[in-house]
Scaffold this motif. Structure first.
Motif, PDB file in Angstrom:
ATOM      1  N   ALA A  34       0.798  -0.879  -0.559  1.00  0.00           N
ATOM      2  CA  ALA A  34      -0.065  -0.053   0.099  1.00  0.00           C
ATOM      3  C   ALA A  34       1.036   0.919   0.339  1.00  0.00           C
ATOM      4  O   ALA A  34       1.635   0.914   0.848  1.00  0.00           O
ATOM      5  N   VAL A  35       1.254   1.969  -1.135  1.00  0.00           N
ATOM      6  CA  VAL A  35       1.937   2.639  -0.986  1.00  0.00           C
ATOM      7  C   VAL A  35       2.001   3.752  -0.175  1.00  0.00           C
ATOM      8  O   VAL A  35       0.422   4.393  -0.875  1.00  0.00           O
ATOM      9  N   GLU A  36       2.021   4.833   0.040  1.00  0.00           N
ATOM     10  CA  GLU A  36       2.394   5.726   0.814  1.00  0.00           C
ATOM     11  C   GLU A  36       2.096   7.080   0.956  1.00  0.00           C
ATOM     12  O   GLU A  36       2.048   8.501   0.522  1.00  0.00           O
ATOM     13  N   ALA A  37       3.573   6.867  -0.145  1.00  0.00           N
ATOM     14  CA  ALA A  37       4.735   7.836  -0.946  1.00  0.00           C
ATOM     15  C   ALA A  37       5.086   7.653  -2.015  1.00  0.00           C
ATOM     16  O   ALA A  37       6.064   6.315  -1.344  1.00  0.00           O
ATOM     17  N   CYS A  38       6.021   8.340  -3.123  1.00  0.00           N
ATOM     18  CA  CYS A  38       6.655   8.031  -4.189  1.00  0.00           C
ATOM     19  C   CYS A  38       6.836   9.192  -4.636  1.00  0.00           C
ATOM     20  O   CYS A  38       6.329  10.038  -4.712  1.00  0.00           O
ATOM     21  N   GLY A  39       8.408   9.172  -4.628  1.00  0.00           N
ATOM     22  CA  GLY A  39       9.553  10.568  -5.138  1.00  0.00           C
ATOM     23  C   GLY A  39       9.374  10.977  -6.350  1.00  0.00           C
ATOM     24  O   GLY A  39       9.174   9.207  -7.748  1.00  0.00           O
ATOM     25  N   VAL A  40      10.015  11.745  -7.523  1.00  0.00           N
ATOM     26  CA  VAL A  40       9.046  11.888  -8.541  1.00  0.00           C
ATOM     27  C   VAL A  40      11.195  12.314  -9.051  1.00  0.00           C
ATOM     28  O   VAL A  40      11.284  13.253  -8.916  1.00  0.00           O
ATOM     29  N   CYS A  41      10.993  10.936  -9.399  1.00  0.00           N
ATOM     30  CA  CYS A  41      12.701  11.198  -9.651  1.00  0.00           C
ATOM     31  C   CYS A  41      13.317  11.227 -11.700  1.00  0.00           C
ATOM     32  O   CYS A  41      12.582  11.411 -12.820  1.00  0.00           O
ATOM     33  N   HIS A  42      14.448  12.304 -11.728  1.00  0.00           N
ATOM     34  CA  HIS A  42      14.085  13.080 -13.412  1.00  0.00           C
ATOM     35  C   HIS A  42      14.451  11.542 -14.191  1.00  0.00           C
ATOM     36  O   HIS A  42      14.685  11.495 -15.081  1.00  0.00           O
ATOM     37  N   SER A  43      14.461  10.280 -13.600  1.00  0.00           N
ATOM     38  CA  SER A  43      15.087   9.440 -14.360  1.00  0.00           C
ATOM     39  C   SER A  43      13.701   8.894 -15.140  1.00  0.00           C
ATOM     40  O   SER A  43      14.040   8.347 -15.664  1.00  0.00           O
ATOM     41  N   ALA A 240      29.805  13.877  -8.201  1.00  0.00           N
ATOM     42  CA  ALA A 240      29.123  14.488  -9.601  1.00  0.00           C
ATOM     43  C   ALA A 240      27.556  14.469  -9.642  1.00  0.00           C
ATOM     44  O   ALA A 240      26.929  13.779 -10.266  1.00  0.00           O
ATOM     45  N   THR A 241      26.675  15.392  -9.111  1.00  0.00           N
ATOM     46  CA  THR A 241      25.506  14.925  -8.751  1.00  0.00           C
ATOM     47  C   THR A 241      24.373  16.000  -9.793  1.00  0.00           C
ATOM     48  O   THR A 241      23.461  15.852 -10.448  1.00  0.00           O
ATOM     49  N   ALA A 242      25.342  16.850 -10.263  1.00  0.00           N
ATOM     50  CA  ALA A 242      25.459  17.722 -11.594  1.00  0.00           C
ATOM     51  C   ALA A 242      24.610  17.024 -12.517  1.00  0.00           C
ATOM     52  O   ALA A 242      25.333  16.510 -13.438  1.00  0.00           O
ATOM     53  N   GLY A 243      23.954  17.367 -13.690  1.00  0.00           N
ATOM     54  CA  GLY A 243      23.668  16.860 -14.746  1.00  0.00           C
ATOM     55  C   GLY A 243      24.229  17.299 -15.725  1.00  0.00           C
ATOM     56  O   GLY A 243      22.989  18.085 -17.074  1.00  0.00           O
ATOM     57  N   ILE A 264      27.256  10.824 -11.013  1.00  0.00           N
ATOM     58  CA  ILE A 264      26.205  10.040 -10.867  1.00  0.00           C
ATOM     59  C   ILE A 264      24.696  11.180 -11.752  1.00  0.00           C
ATOM     60  O   ILE A 264      23.970  10.574 -11.273  1.00  0.00           O
ATOM     61  N   GLY A 265      25.157  12.345 -11.609  1.00  0.00           N
ATOM     62  CA  GLY A 265      24.062  12.528 -12.245  1.00  0.00           C
ATOM     63  C   GLY A 265      24.091  12.394 -13.978  1.00  0.00           C
ATOM     64  O   GLY A 265      25.256  12.247 -14.827  1.00  0.00           O
ATOM     65  N   ALA A 266      23.128  12.036 -14.024  1.00  0.00           N
ATOM     66  CA  ALA A 266      22.563  10.749 -15.594  1.00  0.00           C
ATOM     67  C   ALA A 266      22.967  12.922 -16.797  1.00  0.00           C
ATOM     68  O   ALA A 266      21.669  13.056 -16.091  1.00  0.00           O
ATOM     69  N   VAL A 267      23.438  11.881 -17.062  1.00  0.00           N
ATOM     70  CA  VAL A 267      23.851  12.891 -18.712  1.00  0.00           C
ATOM     71  C   VAL A 267      24.157  12.634 -19.660  1.00  0.00           C
ATOM     72  O   VAL A 267      25.411  11.760 -19.765  1.00  0.00           O
ATOM     73  N   PRO A 268      23.728  12.752 -20.952  1.00  0.00           N
ATOM     74  CA  PRO A 268      23.900  12.241 -21.823  1.00  0.00           C
ATOM     75  C   PRO A 268      24.853  12.621 -23.205  1.00  0.00           C
ATOM     76  O   PRO A 268      26.064  11.669 -23.477  1.00  0.00           O
ATOM     77  N   GLU A 269      25.632  14.188 -22.820  1.00  0.00           N
ATOM     78  CA  GLU A 269      26.389  14.484 -23.548  1.00  0.00           C
ATOM     79  C   GLU A 269      27.477  14.159 -22.590  1.00  0.00           C
ATOM     80  O   GLU A 269      27.989  13.817 -21.367  1.00  0.00           O
ATOM     81  N   PRO A 270      29.202  14.120 -23.518  1.00  0.00           N
ATOM     82  CA  PRO A 270      30.131  12.809 -22.840  1.00  0.00           C
ATOM     83  C   PRO A 270      30.986  13.936 -22.416  1.00  0.00           C
ATOM     84  O   PRO A 270      30.907  15.258 -22.142  1.00  0.00           O
ATOM     85  N   HIS A 288      28.830   5.655 -10.567  1.00  0.00           N
ATOM     86  CA  HIS A 288      27.754   4.762  -9.789  1.00  0.00           C
ATOM     87  C   HIS A 288      26.766   4.221 -10.103  1.00  0.00           C
ATOM     88  O   HIS A 288      25.907   5.783 -10.081  1.00  0.00           O
ATOM     89  N   PRO A 289      25.910   3.765  -9.436  1.00  0.00           N
ATOM     90  CA  PRO A 289      24.564   3.346 -10.188  1.00  0.00           C
ATOM     91  C   PRO A 289      24.108   3.358  -8.060  1.00  0.00           C
ATOM     92  O   PRO A 289      24.384   4.534  -8.063  1.00  0.00           O
ATOM     93  N   SER A 290      22.372   3.685  -8.419  1.00  0.00           N
ATOM     94  CA  SER A 290      21.857   3.461  -7.314  1.00  0.00           C
ATOM     95  C   SER A 290      22.619   2.128  -6.313  1.00  0.00           C
ATOM     96  O   SER A 290      23.532   1.628  -5.682  1.00  0.00           O
ATOM     97  N   GLY A 291      21.711   1.954  -5.057  1.00  0.00           N
ATOM     98  CA  GLY A 291      21.724   0.882  -4.442  1.00  0.00           C
ATOM     99  C   GLY A 291      21.169  -0.372  -3.976  1.00  0.00           C
ATOM    100  O   GLY A 291      19.935   0.000  -4.478  1.00  0.00           O
TER     101      GLY A 291
END
Length: 341
Positions: A34-43, A240-243, A264-270, A288-291
């Motif tokens: 029973a979901v009480e909360a769910c974050g909204v992620c850029h992914s 590095a968390t900045a995208g 860590i920041g997911a961005v397609p540019e090299p 580094h992926p998640s955990g």
């Protein structure tokens, strides 16, 4: 059979719509939460926009899930879970158990990783079915709205820091002060690192200090970020968390010898990094992926112990579309979290 609501997208990039589903029974090795909360992620955009293979519409995204077990399938009780347990499910939504990484115990890089919203319906819903190996127990000190973001944003920076080569007392940089970065600074300070927050604009200096950072580097000040880091002695690690690939590239020459850039920041540019930048000082660049679910538990326990909470804005499930658009357009300063009830 009773029904429950989901926020789904029926076409690539389309709007979220509230739909009714019949309540399913969990199969062997699975639970219904029973979901009480769910974050909204850029992914989540990867799934909403069909940016990864295998997406089938309608899509119900959401991989920062927190709630309570309300029904268990066969074999779950043997894992020590009970109906009513508070649990979180993150980007790690289960592993296959038979690929080579899984057989080596490295479950987060499972070749068949089951990400909620991709492998199965995610947490933008009132209920979700998830594999038992994805479950992380939520400590009493965290609310569901706090725990949800810990299952992706939190664990990613927490694990990125503790798996780095840095040790207490070392200089560690956190690039970006958004949904991941603000937690990264708090974790770095609590882990005993001399912490440098790096972000755009002088107005963020006070915020960085409020988070506990020992130093702040304004990347727009005119002084190259690498020079500023070297003036502090060089960073043993920068998370590095900045995208932004250009911003990530700019920190490399500020790493100490044998220093490590944790992307860590997911961005397609090299990234614009030359081998010479790495070779001469023995520097390391790694993603580094998640955990895993255990790492999520560790993150939440550490957060409860040190009084660390994500900065969030909560909205009801009915407003999933508005919350997602606000996140995508940069209007959300930190984390949007959908709540039920």
């Amino acid at each position: 059979m009773s029904s429950y609501r989901v926020a789904q997208v029926t076409t690539s990039g389309g709007p979220f719509e509230i739909a009714e589903r019949e309540v399913p029974r969990p199969g062997p090795g699975h639970v219904r939460i029973a979901v009480e909360a769910c974050g909204v992620c850029h992914s989540d955009a990867l799934f909403v926009n069909a940016g990864v293979p295998g997406i089938e519409f309608p899509v119900v995204p959401g991989h920062e899930i927190a709630g309570r077990i309300e029904e268990m399938g066969e074999g779950v009780e043997e894992r020590g879970f009970r109906v009513g347990d508070r649990v979180a499910v993150g980007w790690f939504g289960g592993s296959c158990g038979h690929c080579k990484p899984c057989r080596q115990g490295d479950f987060i890089v499972c070749e068949n990783l089951k990400v909620p919203g991709w492998a199965y319906d995610g947490g933008f819903a009132e209920k979700v079915i998830a594999p038992a190996d994805a479950l992380a127990r939520i400590p009493d000190g965290l609310t569901a709205a706090d725990a949800g973001p810990m299952a992706c944003a939190g664990v990613t920076v927490f694990d990125g820091l503790r798996r780095s080569s840095a040790r207490p007392g070392d200089l560690v940089g956190v690039l970006g002060l958004g949904g991941l970065g603000h937690l990264g600074v708090r974790y770095a300070v609590a882990m005993g690192f001399e912490t440098v927050a790096i972000a755009r604009g002088p107005e963020k200096a006070d915020f960085a200090k409020q988070l506990g950072a020992h130093h702040y580097i304004d990347s727009t000040s005119g002084t190259p970020v690498a020079d500023a880091l070297r003036s502090l002695g060089g960073a043993k690690a920068v998370v590095a968390t900045a995208g932004n690939s250009q911003a990530i590239t700019a920190v490399v020459d500020g790493l100490a010898p044998r220093g490590e850039l944790v992307a860590i920041g997911a961005v397609p540019e090299p990234l614009g990094i030359s081998p010479v930048q790495l070779l001469m000082s023995g520097r390391i660049v790694r993603g580094h992926p998640s955990g895993t679910s255990q790492a999520v538990e560790d993150t939440m326990a550490f957060s409860a112990l040190h009084g660390i909470r994500p900065m969030i804005e909560t909205v009801p499930l009915d407003e999933a579309d508005a919350a997602y658009r606000k996140m995508m357009t940069g209007g959300a300063r930190f984390r949007m979290v959908l709540t039920n009830g």
